[in-house]
Design an enzyme around this catalytic site. Sequence first.
Site, short mmCIF file in Angstrom:
data_model
loop_
_atom_site.label_atom_id
_atom_site.label_comp_id
_atom_site.label_asym_id
_atom_site.label_seq_id
_atom_site.Cartn_x
_atom_site.Cartn_y
_atom_site.Cartn_z
N CYS A 2 23.87 -2.99 -4.81
CA CYS A 2 22.55 -3.42 -5.24
C CYS A 2 22.30 -2.93 -6.66
O CYS A 2 23.16 -2.35 -7.31
CB CYS A 2 21.48 -2.87 -4.31
N ASN A 75 21.90 2.20 -3.99
CA ASN A 75 22.95 1.27 -4.40
C ASN A 75 24.28 1.81 -3.90
O ASN A 75 24.67 2.93 -4.24
CB ASN A 75 22.98 1.15 -5.93
N GLY A 76 24.98 1.03 -3.09
CA GLY A 76 26.30 1.44 -2.63
C GLY A 76 26.46 1.35 -1.14
O GLY A 76 25.77 0.59 -0.46
N VAL A 290 44.61 -12.38 -10.28
CA VAL A 290 44.47 -12.98 -11.59
C VAL A 290 45.85 -13.03 -12.24
O VAL A 290 46.63 -12.08 -12.15
CB VAL A 290 43.47 -12.20 -12.47
N GLY A 365 42.97 -1.63 -5.19
CA GLY A 365 43.88 -0.49 -5.22
C GLY A 365 43.59 0.49 -6.33
O GLY A 365 44.40 1.40 -6.57
#
EC number: 6.3.5.4
Length: 655
Positions: A2, A75-76, A290, A365
Amino acid sequence: MCGIAGIVDFNNREAAAPVVGRMLDMMPHRGPDASGIYHCQPVTLGHARLSIIDLSASGDQPIHNEDKTVWITFNGEIFNYPELRSGLVEKGHRFYTRTDTEVLVHLYEEHGTDMFARLNGQFAFALWDGRKQSLLLARDRVGIRPLFYHRGNRRLTFSSEIKAIFADPDAPRALDAQTLSDIFTCWTAMGGATPFTDIHQLPPGHFARFDRDGLTLQPYWVLPFGAETDESKTEEDWVETIRALLLDATRIRLRADVPVGAYLSGGIDSTYTSTVVKRHFNNRLHTFSVGFTDPRFDEASFQKIAVDSLGTEHRAVRCAEADIGRIFPRVVWHAETPLLRTGPSPLFLLSRLVRDSDFKVVLTGEGADEVFAGYNIFKEAKIRRFWARHPDSKMRPALLARLYPYIFKDAKSGAFLQSFFKRNLTDVDSPAYSHLLRWHNTDVLKGFFSADLRNGSDSLTGFIDRYAQSLPDGFMGWDLLTRAQYTESRLFLSNYLLSSQGDRMAMANSIEGRFPFLDHRIFEAAARIPSRLRMRGLTEKYILKKAARGLIPDPLIDRAKQPYRAPISRCFFGDGQPDYVSEMLSDDTLKRYGYFDGKKVARLVAKCSQGRGSLLSERENMALVGILSTQLVHHQFIEDFRVPATRRREHAAIR
């Protein structure tokens, strides 16, 4: 995951609630699902929610205790919250949500600031104790989640992002010369500094208390390097210990009421955690990666080995140079700091792919290289220390070719690089010996600074002296590898890797990253592995590789270390050059902002514009990114900073 924001003002002003509303409006990406504000003089707490646990409206924040004397904006994630909740219920605490957030409220009631030792998570929160008229700020052990603040006269403004603090008209907006110098030395700000004057971040593993007496900071956890190593365990013992801890760390990080995917880079670390998920918990794991159109940076062949081995449902994004150039201003806006590499840009595109695939959470990772000694800089330090015992040796520096066979490709380049690596070779008593070479190399970039900026910052020697003063007692008694791991983790892990390349690029697309390797139990166990087993000869991550053997394909374990990098100069010059590049690097803009020497920048730009960007040295590429990103930071946050005139949405008010 958040966004949090708030103001505590002991000056009896009543205007904080609208300001906190505008602060939330500055970071809708952090909380697209809901928002709320609690206001009761002198405190205003704001929250923007990304719903992951307890998706119902009852989980909206701020959240309170039974009699509404304790409020929190969080947050978390607290990964061990079910176990903590059960213990609190047994002690008589009553819950009105199923969130991990409410666990923190009752844990504070039960244990006060002793609560942090019981938490396994990644978090930043602000908790208001109405009885004590005191605000408690806290951040997780390694700094996965950000928390910034500005302290005024009997007033504190805090938020998950600096741009939100700038929505407060009391907050100054100016770049700090010394921190800019530090960034152009070691890539990041030091300690609790940020690139902006009088804007600070709460350091990892710390809590702070703000009340009428002022602000006090206190650590509750320190990096465990330097702990006494355990010589009684065999290699096999350590392998089993690490396997068991990684299994549990991964298990609890799958706790969510939404699907959890995984990044898959093609290296050991992400393949290991994905394998644990696939084998033990989820047979339909979705993975994301990616790749690059430039084969020098692309790891798609290794990613394919991992995907074929795991049988995951996989999606990838291919990143071209033009993509990096196009999105770079948005990357800087979210990073909120000058950058010396373009590496965050592809990760921005990767998190967008995850979001477009209807995922909110991914395992990554990150952290394994710091925890298990995986970086080439650790091997460089070992070779250089070995070479320093006989500086005239011709054989010892040849070991560097084992680290960089693609660079030591002929006698001429080999001779040049031996000369490069010999710099500061015998300064073995320096507390920064492992990083001296890199810092000297980067510090040269400050040659592009204007005279005023140079005068406002100290030298590399001054930087090293300041860093040395911050080191723990007994640091110089640690072995070289342990000192190098501490330095890398202290400076680079939280402020760059987990910020510019981690939280900020993921949350730009409302994605939460979770990091099994950064479970504090793994960090603490790995620090007790004897250094000869953390790195065996020149084999990095020796124990982790042994733990991975038989679980993931051998080619991924035995492959040469390939640092994550992205293209630079050709992203900004050539066909389709973005308009902002010429504007930000023009002589007029450079003079107006005042950070860089216009003539020196012009020569660098000319080299790129004439199609010779491919001939830029590593230093010149870093200088280009550093100059351009600093100009963008000034433009976006100082010259052209804008707070929305109207609210993007109504924030639920709670009193």
